[in-house]
Write a protein that holds these residues in place. Sequence first.
Motif, short mmCIF file in Angstrom:
data_model
loop_
_atom_site.label_atom_id
_atom_site.label_comp_id
_atom_site.label_asym_id
_atom_site.label_seq_id
_atom_site.Cartn_x
_atom_site.Cartn_y
_atom_site.Cartn_z
N GLN A 1 -1.77 2.82 3.00
CA GLN A 1 -3.38 3.12 3.58
C GLN A 1 -2.98 1.43 4.38
O GLN A 1 -4.41 1.08 4.60
N CYS A 2 -1.84 1.20 4.46
CA CYS A 2 -1.61 -0.46 5.13
C CYS A 2 -2.38 -0.17 6.46
O CYS A 2 -3.18 -1.28 6.40
N PHE B 1 0.41 -1.15 -0.39
CA PHE B 1 -0.03 0.06 -0.13
C PHE B 1 1.11 1.52 -0.06
O PHE B 1 1.87 0.88 0.08
N PHE C 1 -8.94 0.35 -1.13
CA PHE C 1 -8.51 0.28 -0.60
C PHE C 1 -7.73 -0.01 -2.09
O PHE C 1 -6.86 -0.69 -1.95
N ASP D 1 3.94 -0.69 3.68
CA ASP D 1 3.70 0.57 2.91
C ASP D 1 4.73 0.70 2.09
O ASP D 1 5.96 0.28 2.49
N ALA E 1 -5.98 -0.08 6.51
CA ALA E 1 -6.27 -2.09 5.42
C ALA E 1 -6.86 -2.65 6.42
O ALA E 1 -8.05 -3.50 6.39
#
Length: 139
Positions: A12-13, A9, A124, A66, A16
């Motif tokens: 946004q890890c 990501f 996501f 990320d 998510a």
Amino acid sequence: MKIHAYLTFDGQCEAAFKFYADCLNGSVDLMRFGDSPEAPNVPEQFHSRIIHACLTHGDQMLMACDTLPGTPYTGIKGCAISLQVENLPEAERLFEALSAQGSVEMPLQPTFWATSSAVLTDRFGVMWRIICNIDAQMG
């Protein structure tokens, strides 16, 4: 040997994986860049990004991280996470949860390969395939 999917990501890890843990009734372990031995090599504004995330559900595992600053990110493409469930109510629950604020490519429906199947991309950008091979009403 075990084979596990590993997603990437762009910041946004954590959100998510907390969302996935909720949807999948799993648990999440997160490690941030700032808490790792790599912290001195990562600009401070990126210390809150995730260097490694692990979602577990029973003996199943999904992992992610990320990107680092300056790393080109084009999204998650060319693959899907497949969930094979044993009953239609669970397939419906997962479909509703994962598709919230996402997009649906194929709604949950009977197919020639499964009692019911669906394809969606979550909010996501991760594609999911939900496959139910045994309809609870069929016994």
